[in-house]
Design a protein around this motif. Structure first.
Motif, mmCIF file in Angstrom:
data_model
loop_
_atom_site.group_PDB
_atom_site.id
_atom_site.type_symbol
_atom_site.label_atom_id
_atom_site.label_comp_id
_atom_site.label_asym_id
_atom_site.label_seq_id
_atom_site.Cartn_x
_atom_site.Cartn_y
_atom_site.Cartn_z
ATOM 1 N N GLY A 173 0.816 -1.212 0.000
ATOM 2 C CA GLY A 173 0.000 0.000 0.000
ATOM 3 C C GLY A 173 0.844 1.253 0.000
ATOM 4 O O GLY A 173 0.557 2.225 -0.719
ATOM 5 N N LEU A 174 1.915 1.241 0.792
ATOM 6 C CA LEU A 174 2.792 2.402 0.854
ATOM 7 C C LEU A 174 3.524 2.592 -0.473
ATOM 8 O O LEU A 174 3.736 3.726 -0.919
ATOM 9 N N ALA A 175 3.897 1.498 -1.129
ATOM 10 C CA ALA A 175 4.548 1.600 -2.439
ATOM 11 C C ALA A 175 3.610 2.237 -3.461
ATOM 12 O O ALA A 175 4.046 3.026 -4.315
ATOM 13 N N THR A 176 2.319 1.927 -3.375
ATOM 14 C CA THR A 176 1.344 2.540 -4.271
ATOM 15 C C THR A 176 1.275 4.044 -4.056
ATOM 16 O O THR A 176 1.265 4.827 -5.014
ATOM 17 N N VAL A 177 1.243 4.457 -2.794
ATOM 18 C CA VAL A 177 1.204 5.888 -2.481
ATOM 19 C C VAL A 177 2.493 6.571 -2.932
ATOM 20 O O VAL A 177 2.458 7.663 -3.523
ATOM 21 N N ALA A 178 3.632 5.936 -2.683
ATOM 22 C CA ALA A 178 4.917 6.518 -3.083
ATOM 23 C C ALA A 178 4.975 6.714 -4.594
ATOM 24 O O ALA A 178 5.468 7.742 -5.089
ATOM 25 N N GLU A 179 4.444 5.741 -5.332
ATOM 26 C CA GLU A 179 4.423 5.870 -6.791
ATOM 27 C C GLU A 179 3.520 7.023 -7.227
ATOM 28 O O GLU A 179 3.866 7.803 -8.121
ATOM 29 N N ARG A 180 2.368 7.153 -6.585
ATOM 30 C CA ARG A 180 1.462 8.264 -6.891
ATOM 31 C C ARG A 180 2.139 9.613 -6.684
ATOM 32 O O ARG A 180 1.909 10.559 -7.441
ATOM 33 N N LEU A 181 2.975 9.688 -5.646
ATOM 34 C CA LEU A 181 3.594 10.953 -5.267
ATOM 35 C C LEU A 181 4.990 11.131 -5.861
ATOM 36 O O LEU A 181 5.620 12.180 -5.673
ATOM 37 N N GLY A 182 5.483 10.111 -6.566
ATOM 38 C CA GLY A 182 6.793 10.206 -7.185
ATOM 39 C C GLY A 182 7.941 10.203 -6.206
ATOM 40 O O GLY A 182 8.962 10.860 -6.424
ATOM 41 N N VAL A 183 7.795 9.443 -5.113
ATOM 42 C CA VAL A 183 8.831 9.375 -4.075
ATOM 43 C C VAL A 183 9.498 8.007 -4.119
ATOM 44 O O VAL A 183 8.821 6.975 -4.127
ATOM 45 N N GLU A 184 10.820 7.980 -4.135
ATOM 46 C CA GLU A 184 11.559 6.725 -4.107
ATOM 47 C C GLU A 184 11.522 6.121 -2.702
ATOM 48 O O GLU A 184 11.523 6.838 -1.708
ATOM 49 N N HIS A 185 11.514 4.797 -2.650
ATOM 50 C CA HIS A 185 11.427 4.112 -1.360
ATOM 51 C C HIS A 185 12.587 4.495 -0.444
ATOM 52 O O HIS A 185 12.429 4.584 0.777
ATOM 53 N N ALA A 186 13.758 4.717 -1.025
ATOM 54 C CA ALA A 186 14.930 5.062 -0.217
ATOM 55 C C ALA A 186 14.767 6.390 0.501
ATOM 56 O O ALA A 186 15.471 6.656 1.479
ATOM 57 N N ALA A 187 13.833 7.220 0.031
ATOM 58 C CA ALA A 187 13.620 8.544 0.632
ATOM 59 C C ALA A 187 12.489 8.538 1.655
ATOM 60 O O ALA A 187 12.090 9.593 2.155
ATOM 61 N N LEU A 188 11.972 7.348 1.970
ATOM 62 C CA LEU A 188 10.884 7.215 2.941
ATOM 63 C C LEU A 188 11.433 6.963 4.331
ATOM 64 O O LEU A 188 12.430 6.274 4.503
ATOM 65 N N ILE A 189 10.724 7.457 5.327
ATOM 66 C CA ILE A 189 10.939 7.025 6.704
ATOM 67 C C ILE A 189 9.604 6.503 7.215
ATOM 68 O O ILE A 189 8.550 7.092 6.934
ATOM 69 N N ALA A 190 9.627 5.362 7.879
ATOM 70 C CA ALA A 190 8.391 4.728 8.343
ATOM 71 C C ALA A 190 8.526 4.327 9.803
ATOM 72 O O ALA A 190 9.607 3.946 10.267
ATOM 73 N N PHE A 191 7.400 4.409 10.520
ATOM 74 C CA PHE A 191 7.354 4.099 11.948
ATOM 75 C C PHE A 191 6.334 2.981 12.190
ATOM 76 O O PHE A 191 5.246 2.987 11.604
#
Length: 276
Positions: A207-225
């Motif tokens: 689900g988070l990968a889908t949102v990241a793709e929508r927003l054009g954000v690479e997974h390496a630039a994510l922080i998750a809790f």
């Protein structure tokens, strides 16, 4: 654990229960301020939770911000600002019936429930949560509709919930997971005799990968809790995964860093590195 993440994240995602909110199920003033600061800086803030969309409103009120949400352990992408279900992944009735049969054989005496979604969080045309007569809630759920076992599996659902009062969720996963044979994903967010089954490949990470793709954000630039086993895929996907001090051992093992507990403003402590 690795050294603390030094680059400013381009997206922040967090679990809700046991992570973002405190022991009173409130968003603290410190956490609200940290989230407001990152949003003001133009950084997307995403909730990633096992909660269905209909349980998001109190969190939105506490944040004073309406984010995109990954709900149902990754099965739903929900826009809380417009109250729209943007995407959903479901188990069809045939799969639900097959999973229910396995559960009844391997977990005798279990109760079954199904979580469904419509077009919005409170779509009156779609019964949101239905459960069999044997199902006993692990927490208060005022939206429950009791139906027959056949009706529980009669319509597509974003997840099936399987409950055995007095059992350990981890033991239930151990009993059921091998028999699923990859036809569904299984996880849990409480060890209080409740497990949750979704369509294959559906996790908070998907689900988070889908949102990241929508927003054009690479997974390496994510922080998750996160704090529980259902957060592990998301913690592993993110460039930097942070577990709460109160987290389950599986989440602690998957994280790059451990912060304070959810009632010690653990999320805010990390966000304040960049936004305070």
């Amino acid at each position: 654990m690795t050294v603390p993440y030094l680059h400013k994240p381009k997206m922040v995602a967090t679990d809700v229960d046991g992570t973002l909110i405190d022991e009173r199920e409130q968003v603290s003033a410190r956490t609200r301020a940290a989230v407001a600061a990152l949003v003001a800086d133009g950084v997307p803030f995403v909730l990633a939770t096992g909660r269905p969309p209909r349980w998001i409103a109190p969190v939105v009120a506490g944040l004073a911000h309406a984010p995109l949400c990954v709900c149902g352990n990754g099965a739903v992408v929900y826009d809380s600002a417009t109250d729209r279900i943007l995407e959903s992944s479901t188990l069809d009735p045939a799969e639900l019936d097959w999973i229910a049969g396995l559960a009844e054989r391997l977990l005798p005496g279990c109760g079954l429930a199904a979580e469904r979604v419509g077009r919005s969080a409170h779509d009156a045309a779609t019964p949101q949560f239905v459960s069999s007569p044997e199902y006993e809630h692990a927490w208060l759920n005022p939206d429950d509709t009791r139906v027959s076992r056949a009706e529980v599996v009669a319509a597509p659902a974003i997840k099936m919930l399987i409950r055995v009062r007095g059992a350990q969720s981890a033991d239930m996963v151990t009993a059921l997971a091998p028999a699923l044979d990859g036809r569904a994903d299984i996880t849990y967010s409480t060890n209080n005799g409740l497990i949750e089954v979704s369509a294959p490949g559906v996790t908070k990470a998907s689900g988070l990968a889908t949102v990241a793709e929508r927003l054009g954000v690479e997974h390496a630039a994510l922080i998750a809790f996160g704090d529980m086993p259902n957060d592990v895929p998301m913690l592993e996907l993110a460039g930097h995964g942070v577990a709460m001090a109160n987290a389950h051992p599986a989440a602690l093992a998957a994280a790059d860093e451990v912060t304070g507990t959810n009632f010690e403003d653990g999320v805010a402590r990390i966000l304040e590195r960049w936004w305070s």
